[in-house]
Each structure stands twice: as structure tokens, then as C-alpha cells.
Design a protein around this motif. Structure first.
Motif, PDB file in Angstrom:
ATOM      1  N   LYS A  39       0.836  -1.215   0.000  1.00 43.81           N
ATOM      2  CA  LYS A  39       0.000   0.000   0.000  1.00 43.81           C
ATOM      3  C   LYS A  39       0.867   1.259   0.000  1.00 43.81           C
ATOM      4  O   LYS A  39       0.548   2.242  -0.670  1.00 43.81           O
ATOM      5  N   THR A  40       1.969   1.206   0.750  1.00 41.17           N
ATOM      6  CA  THR A  40       2.857   2.372   0.783  1.00 41.17           C
ATOM      7  C   THR A  40       3.492   2.606  -0.587  1.00 41.17           C
ATOM      8  O   THR A  40       3.577   3.743  -1.059  1.00 41.17           O
ATOM      9  N   ALA A  41       3.914   1.518  -1.234  1.00 47.40           N
ATOM     10  CA  ALA A  41       4.512   1.654  -2.570  1.00 47.40           C
ATOM     11  C   ALA A  41       3.501   2.274  -3.537  1.00 47.40           C
ATOM     12  O   ALA A  41       3.825   3.185  -4.304  1.00 47.40           O
ATOM     13  N   ALA A  42       2.251   1.795  -3.481  1.00 48.47           N
ATOM     14  CA  ALA A  42       1.220   2.302  -4.395  1.00 48.47           C
ATOM     15  C   ALA A  42       0.878   3.763  -4.092  1.00 48.47           C
ATOM     16  O   ALA A  42       0.674   4.572  -4.998  1.00 48.47           O
ATOM     17  N   ALA A  43       0.846   4.100  -2.808  1.00 45.20           N
ATOM     18  CA  ALA A  43       0.459   5.464  -2.421  1.00 45.20           C
ATOM     19  C   ALA A  43       1.564   6.475  -2.701  1.00 45.20           C
ATOM     20  O   ALA A  43       1.287   7.642  -2.963  1.00 45.20           O
ATOM     21  N   THR A  44       2.803   6.024  -2.657  1.00 49.18           N
ATOM     22  CA  THR A  44       3.924   6.968  -2.784  1.00 49.18           C
ATOM     23  C   THR A  44       4.519   7.014  -4.185  1.00 49.18           C
ATOM     24  O   THR A  44       5.487   7.738  -4.411  1.00 49.18           O
ATOM     25  N   GLN A  45       3.957   6.242  -5.121  1.00 49.70           N
ATOM     26  CA  GLN A  45       4.419   6.377  -6.505  1.00 49.70           C
ATOM     27  C   GLN A  45       4.012   7.769  -6.989  1.00 49.70           C
ATOM     28  O   GLN A  45       2.828   8.044  -7.160  1.00 49.70           O
ATOM     29  N   PHE A  46       4.985   8.638  -7.199  1.00 55.99           N
ATOM     30  CA  PHE A  46       4.690  10.020  -7.556  1.00 55.99           C
ATOM     31  C   PHE A  46       4.153  10.072  -8.989  1.00 55.99           C
ATOM     32  O   PHE A  46       4.764   9.547  -9.910  1.00 55.99           O
ATOM     33  N   GLY A  47       2.997  10.691  -9.158  1.00 57.23           N
ATOM     34  CA  GLY A  47       2.402  10.775 -10.491  1.00 57.23           C
ATOM     35  C   GLY A  47       1.865   9.421 -10.923  1.00 57.23           C
ATOM     36  O   GLY A  47       1.436   8.611 -10.112  1.00 57.23           O
ATOM     37  N   SER A  48       1.908   9.171 -12.227  1.00 55.88           N
ATOM     38  CA  SER A  48       1.325   7.945 -12.775  1.00 55.88           C
ATOM     39  C   SER A  48       2.280   6.766 -12.644  1.00 55.88           C
ATOM     40  O   SER A  48       3.499   6.942 -12.705  1.00 55.88           O
ATOM     41  N   GLY A  49       1.726   5.582 -12.493  1.00 55.93           N
ATOM     42  CA  GLY A  49       2.580   4.401 -12.419  1.00 55.93           C
ATOM     43  C   GLY A  49       1.862   3.204 -11.849  1.00 55.93           C
ATOM     44  O   GLY A  49       0.632   3.128 -11.873  1.00 55.93           O
ATOM     45  N   TRP A  50       2.653   2.293 -11.308  1.00 56.91           N
ATOM     46  CA  TRP A  50       2.151   0.991 -10.875  1.00 56.91           C
ATOM     47  C   TRP A  50       2.890   0.557  -9.618  1.00 56.91           C
ATOM     48  O   TRP A  50       4.049   0.934  -9.402  1.00 56.91           O
ATOM     49  N   ALA A  51       2.242  -0.281  -8.791  1.00 56.45           N
ATOM     50  CA  ALA A  51       2.937  -0.972  -7.700  1.00 56.45           C
ATOM     51  C   ALA A  51       2.793  -2.465  -7.966  1.00 56.45           C
ATOM     52  O   ALA A  51       1.771  -2.913  -8.511  1.00 56.45           O
ATOM     53  N   TRP A  52       3.814  -3.228  -7.584  1.00 53.28           N
ATOM     54  CA  TRP A  52       3.883  -4.640  -7.961  1.00 53.28           C
ATOM     55  C   TRP A  52       4.331  -5.512  -6.799  1.00 53.28           C
ATOM     56  O   TRP A  52       5.179  -5.105  -5.993  1.00 53.28           O
ATOM     57  N   LEU A  53       3.822  -6.725  -6.771  1.00 52.50           N
ATOM     58  CA  LEU A  53       4.454  -7.813  -6.034  1.00 52.50           C
ATOM     59  C   LEU A  53       5.123  -8.658  -7.111  1.00 52.50           C
ATOM     60  O   LEU A  53       4.478  -8.996  -8.120  1.00 52.50           O
ATOM     61  N   LEU A  69       3.767 -10.710 -10.163  1.00 52.47           N
ATOM     62  CA  LEU A  69       2.725 -11.588  -9.604  1.00 52.47           C
ATOM     63  C   LEU A  69       1.410 -10.849  -9.385  1.00 52.47           C
ATOM     64  O   LEU A  69       0.339 -11.444  -9.473  1.00 52.47           O
ATOM     65  N   LEU A  70       1.492  -9.570  -9.037  1.00 55.47           N
ATOM     66  CA  LEU A  70       0.292  -8.776  -8.737  1.00 55.47           C
ATOM     67  C   LEU A  70       0.612  -7.321  -9.045  1.00 55.47           C
ATOM     68  O   LEU A  70       1.747  -6.877  -8.815  1.00 55.47           O
ATOM     69  N   THR A  71      -0.380  -6.608  -9.566  1.00 52.22           N
ATOM     70  CA  THR A  71      -0.156  -5.178  -9.781  1.00 52.22           C
ATOM     71  C   THR A  71      -1.412  -4.378  -9.482  1.00 52.22           C
ATOM     72  O   THR A  71      -2.530  -4.893  -9.552  1.00 52.22           O
ATOM     73  N   ILE A  72      -1.195  -3.112  -9.131  1.00 54.02           N
ATOM     74  CA  ILE A  72      -2.290  -2.134  -9.038  1.00 54.02           C
ATOM     75  C   ILE A  72      -1.904  -0.934  -9.889  1.00 54.02           C
ATOM     76  O   ILE A  72      -0.772  -0.448  -9.826  1.00 54.02           O
ATOM     77  N   ASP A  73      -2.853  -0.499 -10.691  1.00 52.18           N
ATOM     78  CA  ASP A  73      -2.693   0.665 -11.555  1.00 52.18           C
ATOM     79  C   ASP A  73      -2.977   1.909 -10.705  1.00 52.18           C
ATOM     80  O   ASP A  73      -4.080   2.036 -10.152  1.00 52.18           O
ATOM     81  N   VAL A  74      -2.002   2.803 -10.568  1.00 55.56           N
ATOM     82  CA  VAL A  74      -2.247   4.033  -9.800  1.00 55.56           C
ATOM     83  C   VAL A  74      -2.229   5.284 -10.688  1.00 55.56           C
ATOM     84  O   VAL A  74      -2.013   6.387 -10.210  1.00 55.56           O
TER      85      VAL A  74
END
Ligand SMILES: [Fe+2]
Length: 311
Positions: free
Chosen positions: A171-185, A228-233
Motif C-alpha cells: 500500500k505504501t509503494a502504491a500510495a507513494t508512486q509520484f504521479g502515474s505508475g504501478w505498484a507490484w508484487l 505476480l500482482l499489480t495495481i494501476d495508480v
């Protein structure tokens, strides 16, 4: 209004990936610094008019109807996100690769080849966004969330301490991605990506789960990781439903949407691919060893012949 996909009872098939095959591509590209086909690509794009562009890649629908994730992710969001944004990435990619060598490649190889170790060429952003979105839709399911089980849970507990600590990190990785991007496992091998490196013998402890974030279209495949897993932010993923409350979107994604079955299956695929890669490496090492030994033996015989002639 876009047409909603017909309901299906079949389970989602997680997106396949073959990161280790990309290493072969890199080796074949040479050390000139620029890819040989870049000039050819430009030539071909000039020659090819709009009427000759073929649809190499297709817009793949999510493995559920567009209203199936409501009320967490609305049909309207899916209609824009999949029906317009994802569609545009596919259409733009097909235009960019028409008549180039990239047209003959799989999507994964277009993505990694056009990333070009960070010195990206234009097709990368669209290729990666097509792959990322296919993977994102398949990371979710109606009635998802909860938690992982089996080997996946064991690895999460081993590498993050607990599922709760993993959740915090993701959640921290997804919340702190500055601007557009993705967080991944992702599943990461500890292999040294350095020419002439002597890699340590592989062991179970080498193969770790990691949480990473990436800007814009960047995908961990380009680092040799196994997603393995991603969220589009990107804001287009949540703005209609959550406006600027990205943290709320991330929380509800983890609590109510993640398909842990898909993540588990991807982990099994990643482990199988790593094992196959290790078997290939071992076979190659044995062949090289055999070749070196036979060359040394041949030299000894030649030296003996010379000595015998001299006597
Ligand atoms: Fe997106």
C-alpha cells in the motif's frame, strides 16, 4: 455506451510471462549501443501508410463483465479505463510496430526489446501499457480480496514477516508512486546482471518476493523480475470512483478485488520457469566443461605427437 462483456463462469487465466527469454534477445542485440533495426524501423514506418497497418495485437477483454466489480470499481470506470485507455494503447502500438521487426515478436519481447535497458524507443510505452492492463484486469475478480494461502502465504511470511507487513509495504509503494505508475508484487531471482559475473549457486533463499513501484508504463519484466500482482495508480484507474483519494482506492483494491488464486498461479509459473532456466544453465555449464576438457586432451595428444617426432 460500450457493450458490456457477456458473463462467464470460467476462472481468469493469469497472464503468462517469460522474463528469462528476454536475456537471449539482449545477447543477440550486440554491443553497438543502438539496436540494428532502429533505422529499418524508421524506414518501414515511412513506407507503410495507414491503410496497410494490420492489427497485430488485439484488445483483450477483462475476464468478467464490465459491471462485475461494482460497487468497488464502477462500470463507468471500466468503460473508460478498458474501453478507451487500454484500447488506445493497443491501437497506438499496432500503428507503431507496423512494418517493423517488432511486429514479429510476442508482446513480452516487444516490451523488453523496446525498453532497451532504459534507453527506450517509442513503442515501449504502448507495449508495456497493453501488457500491464491485461495483467491488471486478471489481478482482480468479483468477490476478491481476503488473503493468500499455501506456498504464496509461506513466501509472503518469509520475505515480509507477515501478511499484514506485506500489505503495509504494498500500500505504501502504491500510495507513494509520484504521479502515474504501478505498484507490484514480484518474484525476484538473485542473479547478477553483470557481464562475466560468477553467479553464486542458486538456493531457495535466493528467490524472494519483492514489492516495487514503477513510473508511467515501466514493468518489472524489464528488470528480469516475475510480476505476480499489480495495481494501476494512474488517475484514470480511480478518479471517477474515488476522485483524489488514492489511498482509499488502494485499500479497497486489496480488501475486495485481488484475485489471490491468480497470484498463486503466477507464482507457480514463475518458480517453474526459474527451475527450467536453472536446468538450462546447468546443461550449458556441463557442455562447456566437456568441451574444455576435450580441447585440453587434444592439446596433450598433439604435444605428445610432437615430442615423439622429435625423438
Ligand atoms: Fe490504466
Amino acid at each position: 455506451m460500450l457493450v458490456t462483456q457477456a458473463s462467464t463462469t470460467s476462472p481468469p487465466i493469469p497472464h503468462a510471462f517469460l522474463p528469462h527469454q528476454h536475456q537471449v534477445l539482449y545477447r543477440n542485440l550486440g554491443s553497438a549501443g543502438r539496436l540494428k533495426w532502429l533505422n529499418k524501423e524508421r524506414r518501414c514506418i515511412k513506407k507503410v501508410g495507414p491503410s496497410t497497418i494490420t492489427a497485430k495485437f488485439e484488445l483483450k477483454p477483462p475476464p468478467y463483465p464490465l459491471n462485475a466489480l461494482e460497487p468497488i470499481m464502477s462500470q463507468e470506470t471500466l468503460e473508460y479505463h478498458w474501453g478507451k485507455h487500454h484500447r488506445a494503447y493497443v491501437e497506438n502500438l499496432n500503428k507503431q510496430i507496423a512494418g517493423t521487426d517488432l511486429e514479429e515478436m510476442s508482446l513480452e519481447n516487444v516490451l523488453v526489446t523496446s525498453y532497451h535497458k532504459g534507453d527506450i524507443i517509442p513503442a515501449f510505452n504502448n507495449a508495456a501499457q497493453v501488457w500491464n492492463h491485461d495483467f491488471f484486469w486478471e489481478s482482480m475478480k468479483p468477490g476478491g480480496g481476503g488473503g493468500p494461502s499455501g506456498d504464496l502465504l509461506k513466501l509472503i511470511e518469509r520475505d515480509f514477516g507477515s501478511f499484514e507487513k506485506f500489505l503495509d509495504e504494498f500500500k505504501t509503494a502504491a500510495a507513494t508512486q509520484f504521479g502515474s505508475g504501478w505498484a507490484w508484487l514480484a518474484y525476484k531471482e538473485t542473479r547478477l546482471d553483470v557481464g562475466n559475473a560468477i553467479n553464486p549457486a542458486p538456493s531457495d533463499e535466493d528467490k524472494k518476493l519483492v514489492v516495487v513501484k514503477s513510473p508511467n508504463a515501466v514493468n518489472p519484466l524489464v528488470w528480469g523480475y516475475y510480476p505476480l500482482l499489480t495495481i494501476d495508480v494512474w488517475e484514470h484507474a480511480y478518479y471517477l470512483d474515488y476522485q483524489n483519494r488514492r489511498a482509499d482506492y488502494i485499500s479497497v483494491f486489496m480488501d475486495k478485488l485481488v484475485s489471490w488464486e491468480a497470484v498463486s498461479l503466477r507464482l507457480e509459473q514463475a518458480k517453474a520457469q526459474v527451475e527450467e532456466k536453472e536446468r538450462e544453465d546447468e546443461r550449458r555449464r556441463q557442455e562447456e566443461e566437456k568441451f574444455t576438457t576435450s580441447e585440453a586432451t587434444e592439446e596433450v595428444y598433439l604435444d605428445s605427437d610432437v615430442d615423439a617426432d622429435a625423438e
